[in-house]
Design a protein around this motif. Structure first.
Motif, short mmCIF file in Angstrom:
data_model
loop_
_atom_site.label_atom_id
_atom_site.label_comp_id
_atom_site.label_asym_id
_atom_site.label_seq_id
_atom_site.Cartn_x
_atom_site.Cartn_y
_atom_site.Cartn_z
N GLU A 1 -26.82 52.22 128.18
CA GLU A 1 -27.79 53.26 128.48
C GLU A 1 -27.22 54.44 129.26
O GLU A 1 -27.92 55.42 129.49
CB GLU A 1 -28.97 52.65 129.24
N ASN A 2 -25.97 54.39 129.66
CA ASN A 2 -25.36 55.43 130.46
C ASN A 2 -24.78 56.51 129.55
O ASN A 2 -23.90 56.25 128.75
CB ASN A 2 -24.28 54.85 131.36
N ALA A 3 -25.25 57.71 129.70
CA ALA A 3 -24.81 58.82 128.86
C ALA A 3 -23.31 59.09 128.96
O ALA A 3 -22.69 59.55 128.01
CB ALA A 3 -25.60 60.08 129.21
N ALA A 4 -22.72 58.81 130.11
CA ALA A 4 -21.29 59.05 130.26
C ALA A 4 -20.46 58.21 129.30
O ALA A 4 -19.37 58.59 128.90
CB ALA A 4 -20.86 58.75 131.70
N PHE A 5 -20.98 57.05 128.90
CA PHE A 5 -20.25 56.17 128.00
C PHE A 5 -20.64 56.34 126.54
O PHE A 5 -19.92 55.90 125.65
CB PHE A 5 -20.48 54.70 128.38
N THR A 6 -21.79 56.94 126.29
CA THR A 6 -22.27 57.02 124.91
C THR A 6 -22.10 58.39 124.27
O THR A 6 -22.29 58.53 123.08
CB THR A 6 -23.76 56.64 124.84
N ARG A 7 -21.75 59.39 125.06
CA ARG A 7 -21.58 60.72 124.50
C ARG A 7 -20.14 61.18 124.65
O ARG A 7 -19.62 61.27 125.75
CB ARG A 7 -22.51 61.71 125.19
N SER A 8 -19.54 61.45 123.53
CA SER A 8 -18.15 61.91 123.53
C SER A 8 -17.97 62.87 122.37
O SER A 8 -18.46 62.62 121.27
CB SER A 8 -17.20 60.71 123.37
#
Length: 127
Positions: A58-65
């Motif tokens: 659920e953490n955007a830092a890990f799911t958006r690249s």
């Protein structure tokens, strides 16, 4: 394609495997277990792993690249005595499960385990 029990039995053949479980990360409940649980308790380790999985998923830092957008595929935790590998499983319904594998660090090969768990998760049928 394989069911939960077959998947977990096959996971236990991975070199260094100490325990395996299929966990619903929304509830923290183990849907199936094999081998040992870290600390001797599969239910507690399932709940703890679910918290970590939820945080990563659920953490955007890990799911958006920019290079590879999309959801998290794996979470790997290395500890002095072992590896903890979480592989998210895509299902026909809500995709809220993951395969959790606990490995003995002295006996396991993390790259081999990751490759095998990816294959297992791809063949797993959860109904």
């Amino acid at each position: 394609m394989t069911g939960i029990d077959g998947c977990l039995a096959e996971a236990m053949t991975i070199p260094g495997a100490r325990g395996a479980s299929l966990v619903d990360w929304t509830s923290g409940l183990a849907l199936g277990v094999a081998g040992e649980g870290p600390g001797g308790d599969h239910e507690t380790s399932a709940a703890d792993a679910a918290e970590l999985a939820r945080l990563a998923f659920e953490n955007a830092a890990f799911t958006r690249s920019a290079a590879a957008p999309g959801p998290v595929e794996d979470v790997i935790v290395t500890a002095r005595g072992g590896y903890h590998l979480i592989r998210f499983v895509e299902t026909a319904f809500d995709s809220s499960v993951f395969l959790y594998l606990w490995l003995d660090r002295a006996e396991a090969n993390l790259a081999v385990a990751l490759f095998r768990v990816k294959d297992l998760a791809g063949r797993l049928v959860v109904t």
